[in-house]
Design a protein around this motif. Structure first.
Motif, short mmCIF file in Angstrom:
data_model
loop_
_atom_site.label_atom_id
_atom_site.label_comp_id
_atom_site.label_asym_id
_atom_site.label_seq_id
_atom_site.Cartn_x
_atom_site.Cartn_y
_atom_site.Cartn_z
N ASP A 12 0.81 -1.23 0.00
CA ASP A 12 0.00 0.00 0.00
C ASP A 12 0.85 1.28 0.00
OD1 ASP A 12 -2.57 -1.11 -0.12
OD2 ASP A 12 -2.63 -1.40 2.05
N ASN A 13 2.12 1.17 -0.31
CA ASN A 13 2.99 2.35 -0.28
C ASN A 13 2.56 3.41 -1.29
OD1 ASN A 13 4.47 1.13 1.71
ND2 ASN A 13 6.30 0.83 0.49
N PHE A 14 2.14 2.98 -2.46
CA PHE A 14 1.73 3.95 -3.48
C PHE A 14 0.45 4.66 -3.05
CE2 PHE A 14 -0.09 5.17 -7.65
CZ PHE A 14 0.92 6.03 -8.05
N ASP A 15 -0.51 3.89 -2.56
CA ASP A 15 -1.76 4.51 -2.09
C ASP A 15 -1.51 5.44 -0.91
OD1 ASP A 15 -3.48 3.29 -3.93
OD2 ASP A 15 -3.61 1.47 -2.73
N LEU A 16 -0.61 5.04 -0.02
CA LEU A 16 -0.27 5.91 1.10
C LEU A 16 0.32 7.23 0.59
CD1 LEU A 16 0.04 6.39 4.16
CD2 LEU A 16 2.29 5.26 3.98
N PHE A 17 1.24 7.13 -0.35
CA PHE A 17 1.84 8.32 -0.95
C PHE A 17 0.75 9.23 -1.54
CE2 PHE A 17 3.34 10.13 -5.05
CZ PHE A 17 4.14 11.14 -4.54
N LEU A 18 -0.13 8.64 -2.33
CA LEU A 18 -1.20 9.43 -2.96
C LEU A 18 -2.09 10.10 -1.92
CD1 LEU A 18 -2.35 7.08 -5.86
CD2 LEU A 18 -0.83 9.07 -6.01
N SER A 19 -2.36 9.41 -0.85
CA SER A 19 -3.27 9.95 0.17
C SER A 19 -2.70 11.13 0.92
CB SER A 19 -3.67 8.84 1.16
OG SER A 19 -2.59 8.54 2.02
N THR A 20 -1.40 11.32 0.86
CA THR A 20 -0.77 12.42 1.59
C THR A 20 -0.63 13.69 0.76
OG1 THR A 20 1.47 11.74 1.03
CG2 THR A 20 0.50 10.81 3.05
N ILE A 21 -1.00 13.63 -0.51
CA ILE A 21 -0.88 14.80 -1.39
C ILE A 21 -2.14 15.64 -1.27
CG2 ILE A 21 -0.54 15.61 -3.75
CD1 ILE A 21 1.84 13.97 -2.69
N GLU A 22 -1.96 16.88 -0.85
CA GLU A 22 -3.08 17.83 -0.83
C GLU A 22 -3.21 18.40 -2.24
OE1 GLU A 22 -4.06 22.18 1.02
OE2 GLU A 22 -2.87 20.81 2.24
N VAL A 23 -4.43 18.48 -2.72
CA VAL A 23 -4.67 18.94 -4.10
C VAL A 23 -5.49 20.22 -4.07
CG1 VAL A 23 -5.64 18.30 -6.35
CG2 VAL A 23 -4.62 16.54 -4.88
N GLU A 24 -4.95 21.25 -4.72
CA GLU A 24 -5.72 22.49 -4.82
C GLU A 24 -6.98 22.24 -5.64
OE1 GLU A 24 -3.37 25.73 -6.35
OE2 GLU A 24 -2.69 26.22 -4.32
N GLU A 25 -8.03 22.95 -5.33
CA GLU A 25 -9.33 22.74 -5.97
C GLU A 25 -9.25 22.83 -7.49
OE1 GLU A 25 -13.76 24.68 -5.85
OE2 GLU A 25 -12.52 24.80 -4.05
N ASN A 26 -8.54 23.79 -8.02
CA ASN A 26 -8.45 23.95 -9.48
C ASN A 26 -7.54 22.91 -10.13
OD1 ASN A 26 -6.06 25.07 -8.47
ND2 ASN A 26 -5.91 26.51 -10.18
N SER A 27 -6.93 22.05 -9.34
CA SER A 27 -5.99 21.05 -9.85
C SER A 27 -6.54 19.63 -9.81
CB SER A 27 -4.70 21.11 -9.02
OG SER A 27 -4.16 22.41 -9.02
N GLU A 28 -7.75 19.47 -9.29
CA GLU A 28 -8.29 18.13 -9.05
C GLU A 28 -8.47 17.31 -10.32
OE1 GLU A 28 -11.77 18.40 -6.59
OE2 GLU A 28 -10.65 19.39 -4.98
N LYS A 29 -8.91 17.94 -11.39
CA LYS A 29 -9.15 17.20 -12.64
C LYS A 29 -7.85 16.57 -13.17
CE LYS A 29 -11.10 17.65 -17.26
NZ LYS A 29 -11.71 18.55 -18.24
N LEU A 30 -6.80 17.34 -13.23
CA LEU A 30 -5.52 16.80 -13.70
C LEU A 30 -4.98 15.76 -12.72
CD1 LEU A 30 -3.22 16.70 -15.72
CD2 LEU A 30 -2.16 18.61 -14.48
N TRP A 31 -5.10 16.00 -11.43
CA TRP A 31 -4.63 15.04 -10.43
C TRP A 31 -5.32 13.69 -10.61
CZ3 TRP A 31 -0.83 13.73 -7.55
CH2 TRP A 31 -1.00 12.88 -6.47
N ARG A 32 -6.63 13.70 -10.80
CA ARG A 32 -7.37 12.44 -11.03
C ARG A 32 -6.86 11.73 -12.28
NH1 ARG A 32 -11.74 15.55 -9.21
NH2 ARG A 32 -12.43 15.94 -11.33
#
Length: 143
Positions: free
Chosen positions: A107-127
């Motif tokens: 679960d290291n990758f999922d853990l990494f992803l879960s710790t990234i805060e995403v700015e509201e205008n950046s959510e589409k690209l992040w997904r």
């Protein structure tokens, strides 16, 4: 017998790419150690750092290389968000399907992803970037 192989693998574990002159065993062990280093980096970054993903901080070349499924060199990183994408792109430099299995099991990758805060205008690209990563994990190594 294995001293040189081990030393070589350790020497190249964190380099952007492996030299072309490695022997068969040196190449195999170097790839294994590099894969496990990436699996561990996801964990270490998740527990020791925090990042915010900001679409307006992304360098065009970093995003292009990521979309082309290329590893990204440290020299290309111009912002913290570029650094996040660089770490996501480790996925494209994994050499063994077993390494993908370990990445999922730990679960290291999922853990990494879960710790990234995403700015509201950046959510589409992040997904989209996350989806591309999970697609690569599911496809594994093409041989």
């Amino acid at each position: 017998k294995y001293d040189n192989i081990i030393k070589t693998a350790i020497k190249h574990h964190n380099k952007f790419s492996l030299p072309n002159n490695l022997g068969e065993d040196e190449l195999l062990f170097s790839k294994m150690i590099r894969d496990m280093d990436k699996v561990d980096i996801y964990h270490q970054v998740a527990i020791n750092y925090s990042y915010t993903f900001k679409v307006d901080e992304i360098t065009e070349k970093v995003l292009r290389d990521f979309n082309d499924e290329k590893a990204i060199s440290k020299e290309e990183r111009k912002s913290k968000t570029d650094g996040i994408i660089l770490m996501l792109a480790f996925i494209y430099d994994i050499n063994f399907n077993e390494s993908f299995d370990i990445l999922v099991e730990t679960d290291n990758f999922d853990l990494f992803l879960s710790t990234i805060e995403v700015e509201e205008n950046s959510e589409k690209l992040w997904r989209k970037l996350r989806e591309l990563c999970f697609d690569k994990i599911n496809r594994g190594v093409s041989e």
